[in-house]
Design a protein around this motif. Structure first.
Motif, PDB file in Angstrom:
ATOM      1  N   GLN A 112       0.828  -1.203   0.000  1.00 35.88           N
ATOM      2  CA  GLN A 112       0.000   0.000   0.000  1.00 35.88           C
ATOM      3  C   GLN A 112       0.868   1.261   0.000  1.00 35.88           C
ATOM      4  N   ARG A 113       1.928   1.282   0.798  1.00 34.89           N
ATOM      5  CA  ARG A 113       2.821   2.455   0.841  1.00 34.89           C
ATOM      6  C   ARG A 113       3.537   2.646  -0.490  1.00 34.89           C
ATOM      7  N   VAL A 114       4.006   1.545  -1.077  1.00 31.57           N
ATOM      8  CA  VAL A 114       4.724   1.628  -2.354  1.00 31.57           C
ATOM      9  C   VAL A 114       3.780   2.097  -3.460  1.00 31.57           C
ATOM     10  N   LEU A 118       4.308   5.372  -5.743  1.00 27.20           N
ATOM     11  CA  LEU A 118       4.429   5.278  -7.202  1.00 27.20           C
ATOM     12  C   LEU A 118       3.348   6.088  -7.906  1.00 27.20           C
ATOM     13  N   CYS A 119       2.145   6.078  -7.385  1.00 21.61           N
ATOM     14  CA  CYS A 119       1.070   6.879  -7.984  1.00 21.61           C
ATOM     15  C   CYS A 119       1.383   8.362  -7.862  1.00 21.61           C
ATOM     16  N   GLU A 120       1.911   8.781  -6.722  1.00 18.79           N
ATOM     17  CA  GLU A 120       2.326  10.180  -6.558  1.00 18.79           C
ATOM     18  C   GLU A 120       3.400  10.532  -7.575  1.00 18.79           C
ATOM     19  N   LEU A 121       4.345   9.624  -7.773  1.00 19.57           N
ATOM     20  CA  LEU A 121       5.402   9.858  -8.753  1.00 19.57           C
ATOM     21  C   LEU A 121       4.810  10.003 -10.151  1.00 19.57           C
ATOM     22  N   ALA A 122       3.938   9.091 -10.514  1.00 14.97           N
ATOM     23  CA  ALA A 122       3.330   9.134 -11.848  1.00 14.97           C
ATOM     24  C   ALA A 122       2.584  10.448 -12.055  1.00 14.97           C
ATOM     25  N   ILE A 123       1.834  10.867 -11.071  1.00 12.96           N
ATOM     26  CA  ILE A 123       1.078  12.122 -11.177  1.00 12.96           C
ATOM     27  C   ILE A 123       2.034  13.308 -11.292  1.00 12.96           C
ATOM     28  N   SER A 124       3.130  13.270 -10.542  1.00 13.02           N
ATOM     29  CA  SER A 124       4.084  14.384 -10.579  1.00 13.02           C
ATOM     30  C   SER A 124       4.762  14.520 -11.937  1.00 13.02           C
ATOM     31  N   LEU A 125       4.796  13.438 -12.706  1.00 13.09           N
ATOM     32  CA  LEU A 125       5.425  13.477 -14.025  1.00 13.09           C
ATOM     33  C   LEU A 125       4.529  14.109 -15.084  1.00 13.09           C
ATOM     34  N   GLY A 126       3.277  14.306 -14.751  1.00 12.98           N
ATOM     35  CA  GLY A 126       2.349  14.995 -15.638  1.00 12.98           C
ATOM     36  C   GLY A 126       2.289  14.397 -17.023  1.00 12.98           C
TER      37      GLY A 126
END
Length: 96
Positions: free
Chosen positions: A4-6, A10-18
């Motif tokens: 769940q933490r990972v 990873l979702c935060e990372l994907a969103i930050s990449l726009g």
């Protein structure tokens, strides 16, 4: 619990990449996907629209930026289909 933490990271990372991540699919597999408590790395497969997108993501994703080392596989959707990568790795889509 670690899964769940990972996934959240990873979702935060994907969103930050726009727009760099637009149209991709992120798949988790391996020990973190199985939520093993002694997981030593994150196995992530990102399916991309084309080689240029894969190259760009390879440049901008830091494999040492997460809680565990990141083993990153970047494939085009076409390549993944040819080798049935999702089924072979028993991966699960986490993004989008």
């Amino acid at each position: 619990m670690i899964r769940q933490r990972v996934v959240s990271s990873l979702c935060e990372l994907a969103i930050s990449l726009g727009c760099k991540a637009y149209g991709t699919e992120w798949h988790l597999f391996g020990s973190v996907e199985r939520d093993e408590p002694d997981a030593s790395d994150i196995d992530l497969m990102i399916l991309c629209k084309n080689d240029d997108q894969a190259d760009e993501l390879r440049r901008v994703i830091d494999p040492d930026a997460l809680a565990l080392p990141l083993h990153l596989a970047l494939l085009t959707f076409h390549e993944a289909t040819e080798i049935d990568a999702v089924q072979v790795q028993r991966s699960h889509a986490i993004f989008p």
